[in-house]
Motif scaffolding. Sequence first.
Motif, PDB file in Angstrom:
ATOM      1  N   HIS A 148      58.195  30.971  74.000  1.00 15.30           N
ATOM      2  CA  HIS A 148      58.530  32.228  73.328  1.00 15.30           C
ATOM      3  C   HIS A 148      58.442  32.050  72.023  1.00 15.30           C
ATOM      4  O   HIS A 148      58.041  31.039  71.522  1.00 15.30           O
ATOM      5  CB  HIS A 148      60.060  32.395  73.965  1.00 15.30           C
TER       6      HIS A 148
ATOM      7  N   ARG B  83      72.796  25.875  72.494  1.00 18.78           N
ATOM      8  CA  ARG B  83      72.212  25.074  73.435  1.00 18.78           C
ATOM      9  C   ARG B  83      73.001  23.988  73.989  1.00 18.78           C
ATOM     10  O   ARG B  83      74.018  23.393  73.077  1.00 18.78           O
ATOM     11  CB  ARG B  83      71.023  24.500  72.453  1.00 18.78           C
TER      12      ARG B  83
ATOM     13  N   ASP C 288      61.772  25.438  74.315  1.00 19.65           N
ATOM     14  CA  ASP C 288      62.907  24.905  73.828  1.00 19.65           C
ATOM     15  C   ASP C 288      63.153  23.604  74.804  1.00 19.65           C
ATOM     16  O   ASP C 288      63.609  24.022  76.054  1.00 19.65           O
ATOM     17  CB  ASP C 288      64.359  25.611  73.777  1.00 19.65           C
TER      18      ASP C 288
ATOM     19  N   HIS D 289      56.376  28.606  71.553  1.00 23.24           N
ATOM     20  CA  HIS D 289      57.047  27.073  71.860  1.00 23.24           C
ATOM     21  C   HIS D 289      58.039  27.236  73.162  1.00 23.24           C
ATOM     22  O   HIS D 289      58.410  28.230  73.466  1.00 23.24           O
ATOM     23  CB  HIS D 289      57.643  26.625  70.701  1.00 23.24           C
TER      24      HIS D 289
END
Length: 210
Positions: A180, A204, A126, A124
């Motif tokens: 990743h 994040r 981010d 996926h």
Amino acid sequence: MPISERGTPTFDGFRLVPGRLDRTEQEALRDAIRAVAAEAPLYRPSMPRTGKPFSVRMTNCGSLGWVSDQSGYRYQPAHPLTGRPWPEIPEILLVLWRELADYPHPPEACLVNFYDPEARMGLHQDSDEAEFAAPVLSVSLGDSCLFRVGGTNRRDPTRSVRLASGDVLLLGGPSRLAFHGVDRIYPGTSKLLPQGGRINLTLRRVTKPE
Ligand SMILES: O=C(O)CCC(=O)C(=O)O
Ligand SMILES: [Mn+2]
């Protein structure tokens, strides 16, 4: 993607800092995350649309936390089950961010993933954040895993790297939106978590600073 002498994929914005946390620091961080999970319990999110449960259990700390359920992926200020605000990000993680992120504003979210020996995470990106100028900073604790990283298109070739307890990984710059995932956990490779398993923490920045 060139492979360095240590077998680490090296390309723009992908940075692995092996063993950044020593055993004492790993224990302190483990205990801080236990305190987070005592206040904001680990839960099993479900996939958008299908409602299929994740194999990974999750919680968060920070002003925002990443959640997933049948209505989609998003960041929100409170735990979906308790309704309470997420606990604060432990200081040791903020120190790592200041040292390694090369970004002038603090992180807003720290997603806590717990992998039991069978858990994995599919490939996926981010991409639920509004700010891609900040890297995603990832810390591994407990059992090692096989981490896979590719390019910004799902079909780009991928390389695999083994992540061990205390390793820090950054996805920044051109790698910020690299696909990743985690293919497998190697049970019994660490004694940090008495029951085994792996904890991954990702810091994040979610919103664009004003
Ligand atoms: O567990 C990991 O190393 C990666 C976790 C991840 O990619 C995520 O939480 O978005
Ligand atoms: Mn990710």
